[in-house]
Design an enzyme around this catalytic site. Structure first.
Site, PDB file in Angstrom:
ATOM      1  N   HIS A  95     136.146 -24.245  58.347  1.00 48.40           N
ATOM      2  CA  HIS A  95     136.261 -22.921  59.342  1.00 48.40           C
ATOM      3  C   HIS A  95     135.062 -21.959  59.329  1.00 48.40           C
ATOM      4  O   HIS A  95     134.399 -22.026  58.114  1.00 48.40           O
ATOM      5  CB  HIS A  95     137.362 -22.067  59.035  1.00 48.40           C
ATOM      6  CG  HIS A  95     138.724 -23.062  59.349  1.00 48.40           C
ATOM      7  ND1 HIS A  95     139.125 -23.211  60.645  1.00 48.40           N
ATOM      8  CD2 HIS A  95     139.828 -23.322  58.541  1.00 48.40           C
ATOM      9  CE1 HIS A  95     140.222 -23.894  60.607  1.00 48.40           C
ATOM     10  NE2 HIS A  95     140.609 -24.000  59.554  1.00 48.40           N
ATOM     11  N   CYS A 131     133.199 -23.372  63.669  1.00 50.79           N
ATOM     12  CA  CYS A 131     132.976 -22.425  64.788  1.00 50.79           C
ATOM     13  C   CYS A 131     132.090 -21.318  64.309  1.00 50.79           C
ATOM     14  O   CYS A 131     131.791 -20.820  63.407  1.00 50.79           O
ATOM     15  CB  CYS A 131     134.477 -21.861  65.025  1.00 50.79           C
ATOM     16  SG  CYS A 131     135.625 -23.033  65.921  1.00 50.79           S
TER      17      CYS A 131
END
Length: 319
Positions: free
Chosen positions: A132, A174
């Site tokens: 992440h 991301c």
């Protein structure tokens, strides 16, 4: 179904421990060290246009795979990416080392340990991180850290055996909450392109001292554009990592298997093209559906790098 690798937070994001590296103090100490040494540094041009890729080994490849991140949604499908990139890099002869769900302390220690190894017989270093992330940060199992912590250990002053060698970083995560919408165009006329061979020449071997920046010879490729989502399919893996594997596997059967090898920027452009043209999100959330993704890279490479297949030759002993 496609999901994203963005982490959401309630309230203000706190500074993490990995940020507490006293950057300004480090810069001051480095400057004082330079001026106190009374060392005269002379910069000079070079006629070398290609990195030396004639070493016995292609290099070490570190894979940091994060499925479970504290306080975040499980990254379902990341095993597909891990196994695929491991297979692709192994086929090139990389010394592939896989680490799953490390804490930041353990990850940082692995980076430092690798930097302390002798890379003199290697063409390059390669690091893949899948986790992440958000703006400027990426997650270990327990906390977020600045993305530059991945390559700090390999800067010239910290890893002398990798000076003048490519240090390649591929980051699947991301980088923000923006979505990349699809746009269309129509091709009205045939386009032709003529390629011209690049004539390269090497200078004669000589004992020469060169001065280059501490941050030279680094390439960082991100799965998505700055401040944007990065997509991962829960069954097939992420668009970015799977595209890297497809491009590398195809090259391993062609250009990369040749004596010259496959030119790195050509491969990276092919990865960009594959993700940009062939992928589009298919998500249950309408706001995330039919969206695109645009990988990109930052480079301080100073020469052309050719990636070659250098599979380890195992000797067979008959008793």
């Amino acid at each position: 179904m496609d999901v994203t690798d963005l982490s959401f937070f309630g309230g203000k994001v706190k500074s993490d421990k990995a940020d507490a590296n006293k950057t300004s103090a480090s810069i001051t100490n480095n400057y004082q060290s330079i001026i106190s040494s009374n060392k005269v540094i002379v910069s000079r041009p070079t006629r070398e246009t290609e990195y030396d890729c004639d070493h016995p080994r292609v290099g070490i490849a570190l894979i940091f795979n994060h499925k479970d991140v504290k306080g975040q949604k499980q990254r379902v499908g990341t095993e597909r990416d891990r196994d695929a990139i491991h297979a692709s890099l192994t086929s090139y002869g990389f010394d592939v080392r896989v680490f799953n769900d490390l804490t930041f302390a353990d990850l940082n220690e692995k980076l430092k340990e690798t930097a302390q190894e002798n890379h003199q017989q290697n063409d390059c270093l390669l690091v893949v991180v899948m986790s992440h992330g958000y703006e400027g940060k990426i997650f270990a199992r327990d906390m977020a850290y600045p993305v530059e912590r991945l390559w700090n250990a390999f800067l010239g002053e910290n890893c002398t055996s990798l000076i003048n060698k490519p240090k390649l970083f591929f980051i699947q995560a991301c980088r923000g909450a923006n979505l990349d919408k699809a746009v269309t165009y129509r091709k009205f006329t045939p386009m032709s392109r003529q390629s011209f061979p690049l004539e390269t020449w090497r200078e004669k071997s000589e004992a020469a001292l060169y001065a280059i920046p501490n941050t030279a010879d680094i390439l960082v490729m991100y799965s998505t554009f700055d401040k944007h989502y990065s997509f991962r399919n829960i069954e097939n893996g992420s668009w970015f990592i799977q595209s890297i594997c497809d491009v590398l596997d195809e090259a391993a059967m062609d250009d990369a298997a040749s004596p010259q090898g496959a030119e790195l920027l050509h491969l990276l452009t092919a990865i960009n093209r594959k993700v940009a043209y062939e992928y589009q999100s298919n998500a249950k959330q309408e706001a995330l559906n039919q969206m695109k993704e645009m990988p990109n890279f930052m480079s301080t490479l100073t020469k052309t790098f050719y990636l070659r297949v250098k599979r380890l030759q195992l000797s067979v002993c008959n008793d």
